[in-house]
Write an enzyme that holds these catalytic residues in place. Sequence first.
Site, short mmCIF file in Angstrom:
data_model
loop_
_atom_site.label_atom_id
_atom_site.label_comp_id
_atom_site.label_asym_id
_atom_site.label_seq_id
_atom_site.Cartn_x
_atom_site.Cartn_y
_atom_site.Cartn_z
N TYR A 53 0.86 -1.19 0.00
CA TYR A 53 0.00 0.00 0.00
C TYR A 53 0.89 1.23 0.00
CZ TYR A 53 -3.79 -3.08 1.76
OH TYR A 53 -4.71 -4.09 1.94
N PHE A 213 -12.48 -4.69 1.74
CA PHE A 213 -13.40 -4.11 0.74
C PHE A 213 -14.83 -4.21 1.24
CE2 PHE A 213 -10.72 -4.48 -3.44
CZ PHE A 213 -9.88 -3.48 -2.96
N ALA A 216 -17.01 -2.12 -0.57
CA ALA A 216 -16.80 -2.27 -2.02
C ALA A 216 -16.14 -1.02 -2.60
CB ALA A 216 -18.11 -2.57 -2.73
N GLY A 222 -23.13 4.72 -1.39
CA GLY A 222 -24.14 5.43 -2.16
C GLY A 222 -23.62 6.69 -2.82
#
Length: 322
Positions: A53, A213, A216, A222
């Site tokens: 990362y 995740f 996601a 949203g």
Amino acid sequence: MKSIKLGNTSLETAPIVFGGNVFGWTLDEKKSFKILDELLEKGFTTIDTADVYSRWAPGNNGGESEKIIGKWMKDRGVRDKINLATKVGSSMQQGGDKDISRKHIIKASEDSLKRLQTDYIDLYYTHWDDDKTPVEETLSTYQKLIDAGKVRYIGASNLSPERLQASLDAAKKENLPKYEVFQPEYSLMARRKFEENIREICDKNHLSVLSYFSLASGFLTGKYQKIEDVEGSSREMFLKDYFNEGGKRVLDAIWEVSNEHMVSEAAVSLAWIMQRPGITAPIASATKISHLKSFFEAIDIDLTTEQMKRLNEASAWREDLL
């Protein structure tokens, strides 16, 4: 806020683990420090990162997240207050080979310790399998690191069911360190792999499960309604496949439930994971302090059986996942 024990270890975590993939990627050092300060103050003390990362950000080479966390812990003098998890096995080069050989793990662990500015790692994961190194070689290398005091416990992420079971069998047969935590991708947008093949192995072997995740890559907040919302952004590669009828069905169900509880969509998405069988805690990230509100909302709300059923039906790609 309650604490949850991880596997057969002395480590405990809040009901949500913070994902450090944003450090050095969507957050610069100054903003990362602010988030980390707030997390510690609010009691979220388990930080998950990896040696690679955040290599995918322009100009990065990998290790940026570890460097920021290490600098923050040293600057604040809080190493003893943090449960620190990092990973090994991926290549620092985009598209490079995975590697969990003894030689690579020894070198990569030393590099991680330097970047993190610490003498030990609380939880060290096999990040990705190379599908060729004998599991005994990998586990015996971890034994060496544990004996040296450089690693306390080990976990695994993304292993196939076969290689995970082989590792657990070898640990028992050869008296080698056992994976205590498993980290799969798992969310309302990604259920099948864990539920079909991995959950039973984790249950039978008493592995804690921390899902990554979990939102996601932000899709389940949203915030993104159409592909144009992410085109050209750093998140496009993670989200581009979600903009379809299945994704819309999931977002609609989350929106309905969030309105019923008067909480954020992110809170509902995390609460769903927290109430799913076999899950210990979700891993989630935030790029603003205000986003952490959803963590507390998720911890406080209790989704009803009917609400869980609605979310399960919206996200199930197979009948046997309901």
